[in-house]
Design a protein around this motif. Structure first.
Motif, PDB file in Angstrom:
ATOM      1  N   THR A   8       0.840  -1.198   0.000  1.00 37.00           N
ATOM      2  CA  THR A   8       0.000   0.000   0.000  1.00 37.00           C
ATOM      3  C   THR A   8       0.871   1.243   0.000  1.00 37.00           C
ATOM      4  OG1 THR A   8      -1.673  -1.196   1.287  1.00 37.00           O
ATOM      5  CG2 THR A   8      -1.841   1.203   1.235  1.00 37.00           C
ATOM      6  N   VAL A   9       0.499   2.218  -0.808  1.00 38.19           N
ATOM      7  CA  VAL A   9       1.248   3.469  -0.872  1.00 38.19           C
ATOM      8  C   VAL A   9       1.054   4.254   0.422  1.00 38.19           C
ATOM      9  CG1 VAL A   9       1.564   5.658  -2.087  1.00 38.19           C
ATOM     10  CG2 VAL A   9       1.011   3.587  -3.376  1.00 38.19           C
ATOM     11  N   LEU A  10       2.161   4.535   1.128  1.00 38.69           N
ATOM     12  CA  LEU A  10       2.098   5.325   2.357  1.00 38.69           C
ATOM     13  C   LEU A  10       2.371   6.795   2.066  1.00 38.69           C
ATOM     14  CD1 LEU A  10       3.899   3.241   5.137  1.00 38.69           C
ATOM     15  CD2 LEU A  10       1.459   3.671   4.867  1.00 38.69           C
ATOM     16  N   THR A  11       3.446   7.070   1.333  1.00 35.06           N
ATOM     17  CA  THR A  11       3.780   8.450   0.963  1.00 35.06           C
ATOM     18  C   THR A  11       4.228   8.482  -0.491  1.00 35.06           C
ATOM     19  OG1 THR A  11       6.088   8.213   1.687  1.00 35.06           O
ATOM     20  CG2 THR A  11       4.529   9.063   3.295  1.00 35.06           C
ATOM     21  N   ARG A  12       3.980   9.620  -1.142  1.00 37.29           N
ATOM     22  CA  ARG A  12       4.389   9.836  -2.531  1.00 37.29           C
ATOM     23  C   ARG A  12       5.194  11.123  -2.616  1.00 37.29           C
ATOM     24  NH1 ARG A  12       0.810  11.414  -5.727  1.00 37.29           N
ATOM     25  NH2 ARG A  12       1.029  10.236  -7.664  1.00 37.29           N
ATOM     26  N   ARG A  13       6.375  11.051  -3.196  1.00 28.03           N
ATOM     27  CA  ARG A  13       7.209  12.217  -3.446  1.00 28.03           C
ATOM     28  C   ARG A  13       7.687  12.125  -4.883  1.00 28.03           C
ATOM     29  NH1 ARG A  13       5.180  12.988   0.660  1.00 28.03           N
ATOM     30  NH2 ARG A  13       6.025  13.663   2.685  1.00 28.03           N
ATOM     31  N   PRO A  14       8.084  13.252  -5.501  1.00 26.56           N
ATOM     32  CA  PRO A  14       8.535  13.206  -6.898  1.00 26.56           C
ATOM     33  C   PRO A  14       9.709  12.264  -7.155  1.00 26.56           C
ATOM     34  CG  PRO A  14       8.077  15.460  -6.255  1.00 26.56           C
ATOM     35  CD  PRO A  14       7.980  14.631  -5.005  1.00 26.56           C
ATOM     36  N   ASP A  15      10.515  12.005  -6.106  1.00 26.92           N
ATOM     37  CA  ASP A  15      11.681  11.142  -6.318  1.00 26.92           C
ATOM     38  C   ASP A  15      11.579   9.787  -5.624  1.00 26.92           C
ATOM     39  OD1 ASP A  15      11.910  12.159  -3.742  1.00 26.92           O
ATOM     40  OD2 ASP A  15      14.095  12.160  -3.797  1.00 26.92           O
ATOM     41  N   HIS A  16      10.593   9.604  -4.757  1.00 25.04           N
ATOM     42  CA  HIS A  16      10.475   8.310  -4.081  1.00 25.04           C
ATOM     43  C   HIS A  16       9.057   8.073  -3.565  1.00 25.04           C
ATOM     44  CE1 HIS A  16      10.967  10.734  -0.370  1.00 25.04           C
ATOM     45  NE2 HIS A  16      10.321   9.734   0.211  1.00 25.04           N
ATOM     46  N   VAL A  17       8.804   6.809  -3.251  1.00 24.97           N
ATOM     47  CA  VAL A  17       7.529   6.411  -2.667  1.00 24.97           C
ATOM     48  C   VAL A  17       7.840   5.449  -1.519  1.00 24.97           C
ATOM     49  CG1 VAL A  17       7.308   4.477  -4.284  1.00 24.97           C
ATOM     50  CG2 VAL A  17       5.267   5.353  -3.164  1.00 24.97           C
ATOM     51  N   VAL A  18       7.000   5.481  -0.493  1.00 22.23           N
ATOM     52  CA  VAL A  18       7.134   4.497   0.589  1.00 22.23           C
ATOM     53  C   VAL A  18       5.955   3.532   0.470  1.00 22.23           C
ATOM     54  CG1 VAL A  18       7.187   4.099   3.081  1.00 22.23           C
ATOM     55  CG2 VAL A  18       8.323   6.109   2.111  1.00 22.23           C
ATOM     56  N   VAL A  19       6.278   2.240   0.356  1.00 25.63           N
ATOM     57  CA  VAL A  19       5.254   1.212   0.188  1.00 25.63           C
ATOM     58  C   VAL A  19       5.214   0.352   1.448  1.00 25.63           C
ATOM     59  CG1 VAL A  19       4.468  -0.727  -1.216  1.00 25.63           C
ATOM     60  CG2 VAL A  19       5.678   1.171  -2.302  1.00 25.63           C
ATOM     61  N   ASP A  20       4.038   0.235   2.030  1.00 26.75           N
ATOM     62  CA  ASP A  20       3.842  -0.589   3.221  1.00 26.75           C
ATOM     63  C   ASP A  20       3.576  -2.026   2.792  1.00 26.75           C
ATOM     64  OD1 ASP A  20       3.199  -1.738   5.629  1.00 26.75           O
ATOM     65  OD2 ASP A  20       1.286  -0.684   5.879  1.00 26.75           O
ATOM     66  N   CYS A  21       4.508  -2.915   3.126  1.00 29.11           N
ATOM     67  CA  CYS A  21       4.362  -4.340   2.818  1.00 29.11           C
ATOM     68  C   CYS A  21       4.260  -5.106   4.135  1.00 29.11           C
ATOM     69  CB  CYS A  21       5.552  -4.847   2.008  1.00 29.11           C
ATOM     70  SG  CYS A  21       5.821  -3.958   0.468  1.00 29.11           S
ATOM     71  N   ALA A  22       3.063  -5.453   4.512  1.00 29.86           N
ATOM     72  CA  ALA A  22       2.817  -6.215   5.743  1.00 29.86           C
ATOM     73  C   ALA A  22       3.459  -5.549   6.958  1.00 29.86           C
ATOM     74  CB  ALA A  22       3.314  -7.643   5.597  1.00 29.86           C
ATOM     75  N   GLY A  23       3.296  -4.238   7.060  1.00 33.68           N
ATOM     76  CA  GLY A  23       3.795  -3.518   8.226  1.00 33.68           C
ATOM     77  C   GLY A  23       5.206  -2.985   8.109  1.00 33.68           C
ATOM     78  N   VAL A  24       5.902  -3.322   7.017  1.00 32.78           N
ATOM     79  CA  VAL A  24       7.259  -2.818   6.783  1.00 32.78           C
ATOM     80  C   VAL A  24       7.217  -1.819   5.630  1.00 32.78           C
ATOM     81  CG1 VAL A  24       9.627  -3.411   6.145  1.00 32.78           C
ATOM     82  CG2 VAL A  24       8.288  -4.978   7.562  1.00 32.78           C
ATOM     83  N   GLY A  25       7.729  -0.613   5.886  1.00 35.79           N
ATOM     84  CA  GLY A  25       7.724   0.425   4.861  1.00 35.79           C
ATOM     85  C   GLY A  25       9.014   0.411   4.048  1.00 35.79           C
ATOM     86  N   TYR A  26       8.900   0.209   2.745  1.00 35.13           N
ATOM     87  CA  TYR A  26      10.061   0.220   1.854  1.00 35.13           C
ATOM     88  C   TYR A  26      10.117   1.545   1.108  1.00 35.13           C
ATOM     89  CZ  TYR A  26      10.585  -4.805   2.608  1.00 35.13           C
ATOM     90  OH  TYR A  26      10.783  -6.041   3.179  1.00 35.13           O
ATOM     91  N   ARG A  27      11.267   2.237   1.243  1.00 33.33           N
ATOM     92  CA  ARG A  27      11.460   3.471   0.491  1.00 33.33           C
ATOM     93  C   ARG A  27      12.011   3.104  -0.885  1.00 33.33           C
ATOM     94  NH1 ARG A  27      15.769   8.362   1.713  1.00 33.33           N
ATOM     95  NH2 ARG A  27      14.771   9.924   0.393  1.00 33.33           N
ATOM     96  N   VAL A  28      11.279   3.468  -1.921  1.00 30.90           N
ATOM     97  CA  VAL A  28      11.647   3.106  -3.287  1.00 30.90           C
ATOM     98  C   VAL A  28      11.804   4.372  -4.122  1.00 30.90           C
ATOM     99  CG1 VAL A  28      10.991   1.787  -5.322  1.00 30.90           C
ATOM    100  CG2 VAL A  28      10.303   0.975  -3.054  1.00 30.90           C
ATOM    101  N   PHE A  29      12.977   4.540  -4.722  1.00 32.57           N
ATOM    102  CA  PHE A  29      13.208   5.690  -5.585  1.00 32.57           C
ATOM    103  C   PHE A  29      12.506   5.462  -6.921  1.00 32.57           C
ATOM    104  CE2 PHE A  29      16.756   5.732  -2.615  1.00 32.57           C
ATOM    105  CZ  PHE A  29      16.738   7.054  -2.188  1.00 32.57           C
ATOM    106  N   VAL A  30      11.872   6.502  -7.446  1.00 35.09           N
ATOM    107  CA  VAL A  30      11.109   6.373  -8.686  1.00 35.09           C
ATOM    108  C   VAL A  30      11.440   7.506  -9.650  1.00 35.09           C
ATOM    109  CG1 VAL A  30       9.181   5.153  -7.600  1.00 35.09           C
ATOM    110  CG2 VAL A  30       9.141   7.655  -7.739  1.00 35.09           C
ATOM    111  N   SER A  31      11.198   7.266 -10.932  1.00 31.65           N
ATOM    112  CA  SER A  31      11.325   8.318 -11.948  1.00 31.65           C
ATOM    113  C   SER A  31      10.047   9.161 -11.917  1.00 31.65           C
ATOM    114  CB  SER A  31      11.502   7.695 -13.330  1.00 31.65           C
ATOM    115  OG  SER A  31      10.317   7.018 -13.709  1.00 31.65           O
ATOM    116  N   LEU A  32      10.098  10.319 -12.550  1.00 31.23           N
ATOM    117  CA  LEU A  32       8.895  11.158 -12.620  1.00 31.23           C
ATOM    118  C   LEU A  32       7.791  10.460 -13.400  1.00 31.23           C
ATOM    119  CD1 LEU A  32      10.311  14.757 -13.183  1.00 31.23           C
ATOM    120  CD2 LEU A  32       9.070  13.898 -11.195  1.00 31.23           C
TER     121      LEU A  32
END
Length: 197
Positions: A8-32
């Protein structure tokens, strides 16, 4: 090695997103490009992941499309292009357009991409041209199917102790000389002959 992240998407930023996977938040860098297509916070998402491991960190770079993930993997093999530059390039041009510009040697189009100067554009053409599909139809489909096999073969050689650069060179040579439909095992065997010989 993390290949994908679903949650589940927790936060969205132009350069990264934090995805909640079963209670663990993964910070993932993304393109625009990926950022603009991400669902809103609280919604499910699945990202293809390219994992970058360094001595002091592990970074996850995520993409909604497999085509963009594959383009990122190609870009980071070019000398002088790191993950940040590769992500910036994909923020400024879709993979198909990038490949067209490289095939055509279109320096003007390439240097119009943020973060790409004349020297970088020249390296993109020289180092990637031979690994791109010959056309925009079936060739790109073949490239898409062959690329994961090549990455798996490189990983296998590196696990055997061969340096990354040498492994990539041997695998590229094996794929170019391989017969249609050759599987991963055949590519690895052919690459091993090249790297040993």
């Amino acid at each position: 090695m993390i290949a994908s992240v679903s949650g589940t998407v927790l936060t969205r930023r132009p350069d990264h997103v934090v995805v909640d996977c079963a209670g663990v938040g993964y910070r993932v860098f993304v393109s625009l490009t990926t950022f603009c297509e991400l669902p809103e916070c609280g919604h499910p998402v699945t990202l293809f992941i390219h994992t970058i491991v360094r001595d002091d960190h592990i970074h996850l770079h995520g993409f909604l499309s497999e085509a963009e993930w594959q383009a990122f993997g190609n870009l980071v093999t070019v000398s002088g292009i790191g993950p940040k530059v590769a992500q910036a390039i994909l923020s400024g041009i879709p993979p198909v357009e990038l490949y067209k510009a490289i095939r055509a040697g279109d320096a003007a189009r390439l240097t119009a991409i943020p973060g790409v100067g004349k020297k970088t554009a020249a390296r993109l053409v020289v180092e990637l041209e031979g690994r791109l599909p010959k056309d925009t139809g079936q060739g790109e489909a073949a490239e898409a199917s062959a690329e994961p096999l090549g990455q798996d073969a490189v990983s296998a050689l590196m696990n055997l102790g061969y340096p990354e650069a040498k492994a990539k060179k041997a695998v590229d040579r094996a794929i170019k000389g391989s017969e249609a439909g050759m599987g991963l095992e055949g590519i690895i065997k052919s690459a091993l002959k090249a790297v040993v010989g």
